[in-house]
Design an enzyme around this catalytic site. Structure first.
Site, PDB file in Angstrom:
ATOM      1  N   THR B  17      45.915  19.117  34.964  1.00 21.92           N
ATOM      2  CA  THR B  17      46.239  18.408  36.201  1.00 21.92           C
ATOM      3  C   THR B  17      45.565  19.046  37.418  1.00 21.92           C
ATOM      4  O   THR B  17      45.635  18.499  38.513  1.00 21.92           O
ATOM      5  CB  THR B  17      47.769  18.377  36.428  1.00 21.92           C
ATOM      6  OG1 THR B  17      48.249  19.722  36.372  1.00 21.92           O
ATOM      7  CG2 THR B  17      48.469  17.550  35.371  1.00 21.92           C
ATOM      8  N   GLY B  18      44.901  20.176  37.241  1.00 19.47           N
ATOM      9  CA  GLY B  18      44.187  20.808  38.348  1.00 19.47           C
ATOM     10  C   GLY B  18      42.869  20.089  38.626  1.00 19.47           C
ATOM     11  O   GLY B  18      42.440  19.233  37.853  1.00 19.47           O
ATOM     12  N   LYS B  19      42.225  20.477  39.723  1.00 22.60           N
ATOM     13  CA  LYS B  19      40.980  19.820  40.134  1.00 22.60           C
ATOM     14  C   LYS B  19      39.894  19.989  39.069  1.00 22.60           C
ATOM     15  O   LYS B  19      39.235  19.021  38.672  1.00 22.60           O
ATOM     16  CB  LYS B  19      40.535  20.468  41.450  1.00 22.60           C
ATOM     17  CG  LYS B  19      39.438  19.715  42.163  1.00 22.60           C
ATOM     18  CD  LYS B  19      39.116  20.377  43.512  1.00 22.60           C
ATOM     19  CE  LYS B  19      37.691  20.054  43.896  1.00 22.60           C
ATOM     20  NZ  LYS B  19      37.077  21.086  44.741  1.00 22.60           N
ATOM     21  N   GLN B  20      39.733  21.218  38.581  1.00 24.41           N
ATOM     22  CA  GLN B  20      38.704  21.497  37.571  1.00 24.41           C
ATOM     23  C   GLN B  20      39.005  20.764  36.266  1.00 24.41           C
ATOM     24  O   GLN B  20      38.134  20.163  35.651  1.00 24.41           O
ATOM     25  CB  GLN B  20      38.612  23.003  37.288  1.00 24.41           C
ATOM     26  CG  GLN B  20      38.204  23.838  38.477  1.00 24.41           C
ATOM     27  CD  GLN B  20      36.775  23.553  38.912  1.00 24.41           C
ATOM     28  OE1 GLN B  20      35.907  23.287  38.084  1.00 24.41           O
ATOM     29  NE2 GLN B  20      36.538  23.573  40.205  1.00 24.41           N
ATOM     30  N   LYS B  43      54.676  19.936  34.082  1.00 23.98           N
ATOM     31  CA  LYS B  43      54.212  18.567  34.315  1.00 23.98           C
ATOM     32  C   LYS B  43      54.218  17.742  33.026  1.00 23.98           C
ATOM     33  O   LYS B  43      53.559  16.709  32.936  1.00 23.98           O
ATOM     34  CB  LYS B  43      52.815  18.590  34.937  1.00 23.98           C
ATOM     35  CG  LYS B  43      52.795  19.336  36.261  1.00 23.98           C
ATOM     36  CD  LYS B  43      51.795  18.762  37.241  1.00 23.98           C
ATOM     37  CE  LYS B  43      52.009  19.394  38.613  1.00 23.98           C
ATOM     38  NZ  LYS B  43      50.785  19.421  39.409  1.00 23.98           N
ATOM     39  N   THR B 105      37.273  29.792  32.910  1.00 29.63           N
ATOM     40  CA  THR B 105      37.652  30.456  34.166  1.00 29.63           C
ATOM     41  C   THR B 105      36.827  31.696  34.479  1.00 29.63           C
ATOM     42  O   THR B 105      36.609  32.547  33.610  1.00 29.63           O
ATOM     43  CB  THR B 105      39.143  30.860  34.096  1.00 29.63           C
ATOM     44  OG1 THR B 105      39.895  29.731  33.701  1.00 29.63           O
ATOM     45  CG2 THR B 105      39.626  31.397  35.428  1.00 29.63           C
ATOM     46  N   GLU B 106      36.404  31.801  35.747  1.00 28.66           N
ATOM     47  CA  GLU B 106      35.657  32.952  36.235  1.00 28.66           C
ATOM     48  C   GLU B 106      36.579  33.815  37.089  1.00 28.66           C
ATOM     49  O   GLU B 106      37.475  33.288  37.741  1.00 28.66           O
ATOM     50  CB  GLU B 106      34.478  32.451  37.084  1.00 28.66           C
ATOM     51  CG  GLU B 106      33.625  33.558  37.655  1.00 28.66           C
ATOM     52  CD  GLU B 106      32.460  33.018  38.496  1.00 28.66           C
ATOM     53  OE1 GLU B 106      32.304  31.801  38.603  1.00 28.66           O
ATOM     54  OE2 GLU B 106      31.721  33.848  39.044  1.00 28.66           O
ATOM     55  N   GLU B 221      21.376  39.153  29.119  1.00 25.35           N
ATOM     56  CA  GLU B 221      21.109  39.617  30.483  1.00 25.35           C
ATOM     57  C   GLU B 221      21.456  41.098  30.568  1.00 25.35           C
ATOM     58  O   GLU B 221      22.091  41.647  29.658  1.00 25.35           O
ATOM     59  CB  GLU B 221      21.875  38.788  31.518  1.00 25.35           C
ATOM     60  CG  GLU B 221      23.388  38.919  31.433  1.00 25.35           C
ATOM     61  CD  GLU B 221      24.124  37.953  32.366  1.00 25.35           C
ATOM     62  OE1 GLU B 221      23.587  36.879  32.681  1.00 25.35           O
ATOM     63  OE2 GLU B 221      25.247  38.284  32.753  1.00 25.35           O
ATOM     64  N   HIS B 259      27.145  38.056  37.908  1.00 26.01           N
ATOM     65  CA  HIS B 259      28.142  38.197  36.845  1.00 26.01           C
ATOM     66  C   HIS B 259      28.763  39.591  36.882  1.00 26.01           C
ATOM     67  O   HIS B 259      28.067  40.578  37.113  1.00 26.01           O
ATOM     68  CB  HIS B 259      27.492  38.006  35.461  1.00 26.01           C
ATOM     69  CG  HIS B 259      27.169  36.583  35.153  1.00 26.01           C
ATOM     70  ND1 HIS B 259      26.186  36.220  34.268  1.00 26.01           N
ATOM     71  CD2 HIS B 259      27.696  35.422  35.604  1.00 26.01           C
ATOM     72  CE1 HIS B 259      26.128  34.903  34.195  1.00 26.01           C
ATOM     73  NE2 HIS B 259      27.031  34.390  35.005  1.00 26.01           N
TER      74      HIS B 259
END
Lengths: 402, 306
Positions: B17-20, B43, B105-106, B221, B259
């Site tokens: 239900t969140g924006k993302q 919810k 998630t970051e 990296e 990062h």
């Protein structure tokens, strides 16, 4: 985030980690008063900057660059010496092997009571990425560069790992103290200190605690004579107290400003500015610029939530760097849409009067629309379809005058 | 085949239900991903409409899995709650036959990840990908299974497996395979955090065992030693060719490059060390990411696959 030694020691003290008494000062007068207050025959006068190697550092006059004093940490045997050393440190530029040749201006001093040292050790707690747990590392070779010890005498370094769910096993800590050759009271004190540091590491969301040297005093006490502490920035939200420890003069102002716009920026020494989405792609863009014979002027990741405003800020930040002779924009549209970036680039260059060559490479979401917008605009911009083509173009364009 | 996810995977969205969750959940469904429900505590019972499909929200992973039979979960929960979401998903999957958790998630605190990864390890039938990653995608003829935030349309079904620490650089690698007429079996973003779940070696092993995959592109990296360990492992265990690139040759030491894990510390974790390890292990090295396609063709030709 890093903090100063005097701040780390205050936290050590609160966490039950033994330190000697010390006083933080910002002027020579305060340093002289501190000497009186400590009432110790011998005191250490310590420059406070975030970089390591202070003891072997050299102090210079920030204006004339004249050499003032060798050694950023001094032992004073009298009040006069405290005054002499403090005035040779406060406001002066300290250059260590970690600061680079530009050095750091010293604004803070720590005056610390003397201590009779019988042996110097090294102790650190850090995240072991491969083991995915907290590593406790110690060495009988303290007071020297630990990387050198690791290289020359790896057998002098001892390690234990904490179990992320069970914590530190007490028999491991005892074994660790044994491996450092400690006995009796000293061994008990070290065990206690390691447990206290591990608790502090978790409670404060540290990313590293380094004590070099950790000392055994002549009476067998175990004391943290130095302290370097870094915090995990991702955990800032649960540690509001950190704000008070932050020394903004130790951080790059432009990096903080970039951060406020959701940009991740690191200044480098080259002449080609880069504006890229994604950290990996931003590094790769820098690397390709180098492959084509120039040097990148910066790392800049505009992130997934970039807007016209943040892209304008990104251009401004890149152009503040006088070495920048051209800019490469490299966007692989995913969440970000290339047409939005195209419009932002046009508006930003008008707003700030872009006067260096600009090459834009779009790929991914709406890249055709984005390229078309740029080609139809009256902006003096070159477009490219691959990163290599873009890098080659910007390198050639910035070489024309040479 | 492909690895870990395909058209039969049943996917839950944690933080739906969140924006993302809403934005990327809709994109996942548009790619024909089989999203079977979502979880947002408090919810439960809500019905959402994502691109014409009705999605039910549940209060807990336990309930959602019981009702839907899901075997994959993707996490779009904010950083401060994400590790709890991982642990909840791990325990619920373990009690219900196992599953895959993909954490996008970051910015999760590193000690939270240390604890979360240790908890996932206690669940032998659960795999964690991420955090701080684009996710995992298996392209098929018409869309496919997209569990994450990557743009679906740049992919096509094929025989190249991709594994990467990066987001957009992974898309670059995908575009490189496409530029030489190759598609992908599965693309996995393992994320750029210092402490994560699935690593390079897990992915290489899965690709080696996957009959759809014939070659692998590995994107590393600076920071840590995961690339070196993967190269060493590959030299002993991989029969399929690998093309490798490492981002950050020009990165200065001691500076974090975006990062959390991308930092050369104490002179360790440089791109040069990683490229050298690749070369020693017989990995086909691309020094320029725009050359990944051409190097891949060479790798396929050398091994009689083209």
């Amino acid at each position: 985030m890093n903090i100063h030694e005097y701040q780390a020691k205050a936290i050590f003290n609160d966490s039950g980690v033994k330190v000697v008494k010390g006083i933080h000062c910002t002027s020579v007068d305060e340093a002289l008063n501190a000497y009186d207050e400590l009432n110790s025959d011998v005191v250490a006068v310590k420059s406070q900057i975030h970089a390591g190697g202070r003891g072997k550092g050299v102090l210079y006059d920030p204006k004339t660059n004249d050499l003032i004093m060798e050694g950023g940490v001094k032992i004073a045997f009298s009040k006069e010496e405290v005054g002499l050393y403090a005035s040779s440190i406060i406001g002066k530029k300290l250059v260590t092997k970690q600061t680079g040749k530009e050095g750091k201006i010293v604004n803070n001093l720590y005056i610390e009571s003397g201590c009779n040292i019988s042996h110097e050790y090294y102790l650190a707690l850090l995240i072991d990425r491969e083991a995915k747990s907290v590593l406790i590392m110690g060495s009988t070779e303290g007071g020297v560069d630990i990387e050198e010890v690791a290289e020359k005498t790896p057998e002098a370094i001892h390690k234990i790992w904490a179990d992320p769910l069970k914590g530190l096993e007490s028999e491991d800590v005892v074994m660790f103290a044994d491996s450092l050759g400690l006995k009796g009271k000293s061994k008990d004190e070290l065990v206690e200190m390691v447990n206290a540091l591990y608790a502090m590491f978790l409670e404060r969301d540290c990313s590293m605690i380094e004590i070099n040297p950790l000392v055994k005093s002549e009476s067998g006490e175990i004391i943290a004579l130095d302290g370097k502490v870094s915090f995990d920035d991702n955990a800032d939200f649960r540690h509001p107290w950190r704000n008070n420890l932050r020394d903004l003069t130790e951080e790059e102002e432009v990096e903080i400003r970039a951060n406020n716009y959701g940009l991740s920026y690191v200044k480098l020494d080259g002449n080609i500015g880069c504006l890229v989405n994604g950290a990996g792609l931003a590094m790769a863009s820098m690397d390709v610029i180098k492959l084509y014979g120039s040097e990148p002027a910066n790392f800049l990741d505009i992130g997934g939530g970039a807007t016209r405003e943040s892209i304008t800020a990104a251009f401004e930040i890149i152009l503040e760097d006088e070495n920048v002779e051209g800019i490469l924009v490299n966007i692989f549209g995913g969440i970000i849409q290339c047409d939005m970036v195209a419009n932002s680039v046009i508006e930003a260059s008008k707003e700030i009067g872009l006067d260096v060559p600009l090459v834009v490479r779009f790929s991914g979401t709406n890249h055709i629309e984005g390229t078309e917008i740029l080609n139809k605009s009256d902006l003096n911009v070159y477009t490219a379809t691959t990163l290599a083509e873009g890098a080659e173009k910007i390198v050639n364009l910035t070489r024309r005058g040479n | 085949m492909s690895i870990w996810v395909d058209e039969n995977s049943k996917i839950l969205i944690q933080g739906i239900t969140g924006k993302q969750g809403t934005f990327h959940g809709t994109r996942m469904i548009e790619y024909n991903t089989n999203v079977v429900g979502g979880v947002t505590p408090g919810k439960g019972g809500q019905k959402l409409n994502f691109s014409g499909r009705e999605i039910t929200v549940y209060d807990s992973m336990q309930e959602a899995i019981a009702r839907t039979g899901a075997d994959v979960s993707v996490i779009y929960v904010p950083a401060r709650f994400a590790s709890a979401a991982i642990v909840e998903a791990a325990n619920a999957f373990q009690e219900n036959g196992g599953g895959l958790i993909v954490c996008i998630t970051e910015g999760i605190p590193i000690l939270d990840m240390v604890t979360a990864v240790a908890n996932v390890k206690k669940c032998p039938d659960v795999r964690l990908i991420g955090p701080n990653c684009p996710g995992i995608i298996t392209p098929r003829e018409n869309g496919g299974c997209k569990v994450g935030i990557m743009p679906g349309f740049i992919h096509a079904k094929g025989r190249i497996g991709i594994v990467s620490k990066s987001g957009t650089l992974t898309y670059e690698a995908v575009a490189q395979t496409m530029s030489v007429g190759e598609g992908q079996s599965t693309c996995v973003g393992i994320g750029g955090d210092p402490v994560n779940g699935t690593g390079f070696i897990d992915c290489l092993q899965a690709f080696e065992n996957d009959n759809q995959t014939e070659a692998i592109v590995l994107i590393g990296e600076i920071g840590g030693t995961a690339e070196e360990e993967a190269a060493e492992w590959a030299s002993k265990n991989m029969s399929k060719p690998i093309v490798g690139f490492v981002a950050g040759s020009t990165a200065p030491p001691g500076k974090r490059m975006g990062h959390a894990g991308a930092i050369i510390s104490g002179g360790k974790g440089t791109a040069e060390e990683k490229f050298a390890a690749f070369e020693k292990a017989g990995i086909y090295v691309a020094r320029d990411p725009s050359e990944i396609g051409n190097v891949l063709i060479k790798a396929l030709e050398d091994t009689g696959r083209k």
